[in-house]
Design a protein around this motif. Structure first.
Motif, mmCIF file in Angstrom:
data_model
loop_
_atom_site.group_PDB
_atom_site.id
_atom_site.type_symbol
_atom_site.label_atom_id
_atom_site.label_comp_id
_atom_site.label_asym_id
_atom_site.label_seq_id
_atom_site.Cartn_x
_atom_site.Cartn_y
_atom_site.Cartn_z
ATOM 1 N N THR A 4 0.815 -1.299 -0.122
ATOM 2 C CA THR A 4 -0.018 0.101 -0.009
ATOM 3 C C THR A 4 0.876 1.293 -0.136
ATOM 4 N N ASP A 5 2.118 1.312 0.564
ATOM 5 C CA ASP A 5 2.885 2.189 0.495
ATOM 6 C C ASP A 5 3.478 2.591 -1.043
ATOM 7 N N LEU A 6 3.378 1.821 -1.641
ATOM 8 C CA LEU A 6 3.930 1.768 -3.077
ATOM 9 C C LEU A 6 2.476 2.020 -3.902
ATOM 10 N N GLY A 7 1.328 2.157 -3.350
ATOM 11 C CA GLY A 7 0.235 2.574 -4.191
ATOM 12 C C GLY A 7 -0.519 1.398 -4.601
ATOM 13 N N ALA A 8 -0.194 0.197 -4.171
ATOM 14 C CA ALA A 8 -0.922 -0.910 -4.746
ATOM 15 C C ALA A 8 -1.842 -1.482 -3.922
#
Length: 152
Positions: A61-65
């Protein structure tokens, strides 16, 4: 016909752990997505795989996934599985195997088990990685590496 790297993910709908309708168009094509197919809730390898995705969920989620797990188990089974193991991501019930068929996920162990395949999809909805291995925990490493390449 099985999806290949470079193919666009077809849209699909299924019930999530709360029994609500999930429509892939709400996520796919908007952000990177990891969609992993696994054989069965509460089996040793599937539980280890789900818990590994849970433990690395913040990295995704930190990578936007986003991460989505799919199996043919019922909504009730998914709900119990997610609660017991504190899974923060979406689990979809594919009891009629329509999504598995749509993706062309092969069976494993001489056709005796549903396959364990992970798809990494970019924010345009295009498949960037297909990882097929019965070893559940290897999927998390491969998926995270692939997501990191997509966003760098």
């Amino acid at each position: 016909m099985a999806l290949q790297v470079g193919d666009k993910i077809p849209s699909f709908k299924a019930k999530n752990t709360d029994g609500e309708d999930f429509d892939s168009v709400t996520i796919v094509g908007k952000k990177p997505v990891v969609i992993y197919f696994y054989p069965k809730d509460n089996t040793s390898i599937c539980t280890a795989q789900a818990c590994s995705f849970r433990d690395q969920y913040e990295a995704f989620t930190d990578l936007g996934a986003e991460v989505i797990g799919v199996s043919s188990d019922s909504v009730a089974s998914h709900k119990d599985f997610a609660k017991e193991h504190q899974l923060p991501f979406v689990l979809l019930s594919d009891s009629d195997k329509k999504i598995r068929t749509l993706f062309g996920v092969p069976s494993a162990l001489f056709g005796l088990l549903p396959g364990r395949v992970t798809y990494v999809v970019d924010k345009k909805g295009v498949v960037q990685l297909i990882f097929n291995s019965i070893k559940g925990q290897n999927h998390i490493v491969k998926a995270l590496e692939s997501i990191k390449k997509l966003v760098s």
